[in-house]
Design a protein around this motif. Sequence first.
Motif, PDB file in Angstrom:
ATOM      1  N   GLY A  30       0.802  -1.217   0.000  1.00 43.35           N
ATOM      2  CA  GLY A  30       0.000   0.000   0.000  1.00 43.35           C
ATOM      3  C   GLY A  30       0.829   1.257   0.000  1.00 43.35           C
ATOM      4  O   GLY A  30       1.989   1.253  -0.408  1.00 43.35           O
ATOM      5  N   THR A  74       1.505   5.248   2.150  1.00 42.21           N
ATOM      6  CA  THR A  74       1.442   5.970   3.415  1.00 42.21           C
ATOM      7  C   THR A  74       1.767   7.441   3.188  1.00 42.21           C
ATOM      8  O   THR A  74       2.730   7.757   2.489  1.00 42.21           O
ATOM      9  CB  THR A  74       2.481   5.406   4.417  1.00 42.21           C
ATOM     10  N   LEU A 107      -2.091   9.101   6.978  1.00 43.32           N
ATOM     11  CA  LEU A 107      -3.078   8.240   6.303  1.00 43.32           C
ATOM     12  C   LEU A 107      -2.361   7.090   5.614  1.00 43.32           C
ATOM     13  O   LEU A 107      -1.237   7.254   5.131  1.00 43.32           O
ATOM     14  CB  LEU A 107      -3.835   9.021   5.225  1.00 43.32           C
ATOM     15  N   GLN A 108      -3.051   5.963   5.531  1.00 38.69           N
ATOM     16  CA  GLN A 108      -2.561   4.819   4.764  1.00 38.69           C
ATOM     17  C   GLN A 108      -3.718   4.209   3.977  1.00 38.69           C
ATOM     18  O   GLN A 108      -4.879   4.326   4.378  1.00 38.69           O
ATOM     19  CB  GLN A 108      -1.982   3.735   5.679  1.00 38.69           C
ATOM     20  N   GLU A 109      -3.377   3.583   2.867  1.00 36.26           N
ATOM     21  CA  GLU A 109      -4.359   2.771   2.132  1.00 36.26           C
ATOM     22  C   GLU A 109      -3.690   1.465   1.741  1.00 36.26           C
ATOM     23  O   GLU A 109      -2.611   1.469   1.136  1.00 36.26           O
ATOM     24  CB  GLU A 109      -4.870   3.485   0.887  1.00 36.26           C
ATOM     25  N   VAL A 122      -3.362  -2.128  -0.292  1.00 28.96           N
ATOM     26  CA  VAL A 122      -3.615  -2.665  -1.628  1.00 28.96           C
ATOM     27  C   VAL A 122      -3.302  -4.157  -1.567  1.00 28.96           C
ATOM     28  O   VAL A 122      -2.224  -4.541  -1.098  1.00 28.96           O
ATOM     29  CB  VAL A 122      -2.698  -1.971  -2.668  1.00 28.96           C
ATOM     30  N   ALA A 166      -3.541   4.376  -5.263  1.00 32.24           N
ATOM     31  CA  ALA A 166      -3.861   4.636  -3.857  1.00 32.24           C
ATOM     32  C   ALA A 166      -3.193   5.925  -3.383  1.00 32.24           C
ATOM     33  O   ALA A 166      -3.800   6.728  -2.667  1.00 32.24           O
ATOM     34  CB  ALA A 166      -3.415   3.457  -2.985  1.00 32.24           C
ATOM     35  N   GLU A 167      -1.941   6.140  -3.800  1.00 32.37           N
ATOM     36  CA  GLU A 167      -1.241   7.373  -3.439  1.00 32.37           C
ATOM     37  C   GLU A 167      -2.039   8.594  -3.894  1.00 32.37           C
ATOM     38  O   GLU A 167      -2.192   9.567  -3.152  1.00 32.37           O
ATOM     39  CB  GLU A 167       0.150   7.415  -4.082  1.00 32.37           C
ATOM     40  N   ARG A 202      -5.123   8.902  -4.252  1.00 34.17           N
ATOM     41  CA  ARG A 202      -6.336   9.095  -3.443  1.00 34.17           C
ATOM     42  C   ARG A 202      -6.011   9.673  -2.066  1.00 34.17           C
ATOM     43  O   ARG A 202      -6.693  10.582  -1.580  1.00 34.17           O
ATOM     44  CB  ARG A 202      -7.090   7.767  -3.278  1.00 34.17           C
ATOM     45  N   ILE A 203      -4.961   9.142  -1.426  1.00 35.02           N
ATOM     46  CA  ILE A 203      -4.746   9.535  -0.029  1.00 35.02           C
ATOM     47  C   ILE A 203      -3.939  10.815   0.132  1.00 35.02           C
ATOM     48  O   ILE A 203      -4.096  11.499   1.154  1.00 35.02           O
ATOM     49  CB  ILE A 203      -4.138   8.389   0.811  1.00 35.02           C
ATOM     50  N   GLU A 235      -6.188  13.860   0.400  1.00 33.14           N
ATOM     51  CA  GLU A 235      -6.951  13.821   1.654  1.00 33.14           C
ATOM     52  C   GLU A 235      -6.061  14.167   2.847  1.00 33.14           C
ATOM     53  O   GLU A 235      -6.472  14.887   3.760  1.00 33.14           O
ATOM     54  CB  GLU A 235      -7.603  12.448   1.842  1.00 33.14           C
TER      55      GLU A 235
END
Length: 195
Positions: free
Chosen positions: A137, A139, A154-156, A158, A176-177, A179-180, A183
Motif C-alpha cells: 500500500g 502511506t 493516512l494509509q491505504e 492494496v 492509492a497514493e 487518493r490519499i 486527503e
Amino acid sequence: MSRKRVAVLISGRGSNMAALVEAAKAPDYPAEIALVLSNVPGAGGLALAEANGIATATVDHTRFGKDREAFERAVQAELEAHRIDIVCLAGFLRILTPWLVAKWEGQMINIHPSLLPAYKGLDTHARALADGATTHGATVHFVVPDLDAGPVILQEAVPVLADDTAETLGRRVLAAEHRIYPEALRMIATEYRLA
C-alpha cells in the motif's frame, strides 16, 4: 476560508503533484498549490504546473556539490519567497538534512509507496513481492530527520495478487497514493497537527 499556501517538491513527472493540483481546484479545498519546486532542471512535473498557472522554481542540487545544507538554504529561500505554509514531498529524490526538516516540523509531509513502517526506502514493490507479502500500500507521513520514520497521517492498503509484478503492483499503489495524498493535505491544511 483562508487557504494554506502549499509547495510541492518534485524530481520527476509529478503524478502525485498532479493529484494535489486537481484536488486544490475544488473551491472548498483548504489549500492552494502555490509553488512546484524541482531539484532537476526540466523535470516533467514543472511543465504540468506551469500549464495550471502555478509558479515553478528549480534549485539544481548538482550546482551545490556535496554541500547539502547550501542546497537546502536555496530551497528554503524559494519557500520563503512564495510565503509557503505547508511542504509536500512528491517524488522528491533528495534525503533532507535535519536543518531543513526542523524548519518545517509538523508542516512537511511525504508520500511513500508502502505501508510504513514496512519497506522504508527504495524498491518497495519488489521487496514486498520477494517477501511474499499479501498486502502492500501507500502511506502519507510527517517528515522527520530519520528516513520514512515520521508519524503516519493516512494509509491505504492494496492487496498483492498472485500474478503481480513490481510494475503491476506499483500501478495499484500509485492509484492509492493519488487518493490519499490530497486527503492527507486536506487534513493538514485544516489544522490537523503533529501530536
